[in-house]
Design an enzyme around this catalytic site. Structure first.
Site, PDB file in Angstrom:
ATOM      1  N   THR A   1      47.506  50.609  16.733  1.00  0.00           N
ATOM      2  CA  THR A   1      47.983  49.247  17.015  1.00  0.00           C
ATOM      3  C   THR A   1      46.813  48.265  16.970  1.00  0.00           C
ATOM      4  OG1 THR A   1      49.811  50.039  18.367  1.00  0.00           O
ATOM      5  CG2 THR A   1      49.044  47.808  18.824  1.00  0.00           C
TER       6      THR A   1
ATOM      7  N   GLY B   1      42.669  46.608  23.926  1.00  0.00           N
ATOM      8  CA  GLY B   1      42.647  45.149  23.813  1.00  0.00           C
ATOM      9  C   GLY B   1      44.023  44.594  23.468  1.00  0.00           C
TER      10      GLY B   1
ATOM     11  N   GLU C   1      48.555  54.979  22.510  1.00  0.00           N
ATOM     12  CA  GLU C   1      47.454  55.287  21.575  1.00  0.00           C
ATOM     13  C   GLU C   1      46.713  56.553  21.997  1.00  0.00           C
ATOM     14  OE1 GLU C   1      46.289  50.797  20.011  1.00  0.00           O
ATOM     15  OE2 GLU C   1      45.341  51.557  21.807  1.00  0.00           O
TER      16      GLU C   1
END
Ligand code: 5RP
Length: 260
Positions: A33, A104, A111
């Site tokens: 992502t 972030g 993830e």
């Protein structure tokens, strides 16, 4: 058309374009992502459409899932895949040992689950993400909404015993309201400035009640691809102990930029 891209986007694109060469027919691939990972998803979609590459993707966020569907990548869930051949993702920072700060974009939980379920993790990045010591980028920590202020206080207290240069903790906002992750959680950003021992910090954070996961990825990344504005890509392979440089030709990838 690539001339319209910012220098940073050119660098990210170069790394992403080179990374999809690691993907072979039949693979189950974790799709990261963020803006760099989005380039990778577009490049992978192009290989699927133009070469007939047969892969199954496991997205790490709803954003990535939407983009992957749009570009023609078949998606499955992690539970359907169980194990993945490869995950390709961006990072906010990486050091010489390939330790990472991620999150972030607020997708660190999926993830990390997807990356650790993969035989190999490739990080794609521009040169600005490389650091001697992690911590200039605020470390994201995903916490459950219930009692998040108590969790935050526990984190602040625990940071007193850690070798870090800053100890401010802030709740990530999305405009006027708290940012909400795909799992319905909150993100606390830890402004640590410099982290002397990322492994110790990662273990400490995950022992605090209310913490779901932290954005330190330790011993997970195998290969880092660092693109630059000229289209050069440095390929650092931790296992093989090698560093090679390759070049991505922006001109032959014009079709990728067509929709921009
Ligand atoms: C999302 C992430 C991203 O990989 C990280 O924030 C890098 O993003 P970008 O490629 O946009 O710089 O961890 O949770």
């Amino acid at each position: 058309m690539s001339g319209a891209l910012s220098p940073s986007d050119k660098a990210k694109f170069a790394a992403a374009r080179r990374a999809v060469d690691f993907v072979d027919n039949g693979m189950q691939v974790g799709l990261g992502t963020g803006s760099t990972a989005a380039w990778m998803v577009r490049c992978l979609g192009e290989r699927v459409r133009e070469e007939g590459l047969k892969i199954k993707g496991v997205p790490t966020s709803t954003r990535t899932a939407d983009l992957a569907r749009e570009v023609g990548i078949e998606l499955i869930t992690l539970d359907q895949a169980r194990r993945l051949d490869l995950t390709i993702d961006g990072a906010d920072e990486f050091d010489a040992e390939f330790n990472l700060i991620k999150g972030g974009g607020g997708a660190l939980l999926q993830e990390k689950i997807v990356a650790t379920a993969s035989d190999q993790m490739i990080v794609i990045t521009d040169p600005s993400k490389e650091v001697a010591k992690l911590g200039a980028f605020p470390l994201p920590v995903e916490v459950i909404p219930f009692g998040w202020q108590t969790t935050m206080a526990l984190i602040e207290e625990a940071l007193e015993g850690q070798d870090v240069l800053g100890r401010d903790v802030t709740l990530r906002m999305d405009g006027d309201t708290p940012f909400v992750t795909d799992e319905g959680n909150r993100i606390l950003d830890l402004h640590l400035k410099s982290i002397a021992n990322p492994r110790k910090l990662a273990m400490m954070l995950n022992q605090i009640a209310g913490v779901v996961e932290n954005g330190l990825f330790i011993d997970i990344c195998d290969i880092v691809l660092i693109g630059n504005v000229e289209g050069e890509v440095e390929i650092r392979d931790m296992g093989a102990g090698t560093t090679e440089t390759d070049v991505v030709d922006f001109a032959v990838n014009e079709n990728i930029f067509a929709d921009l």
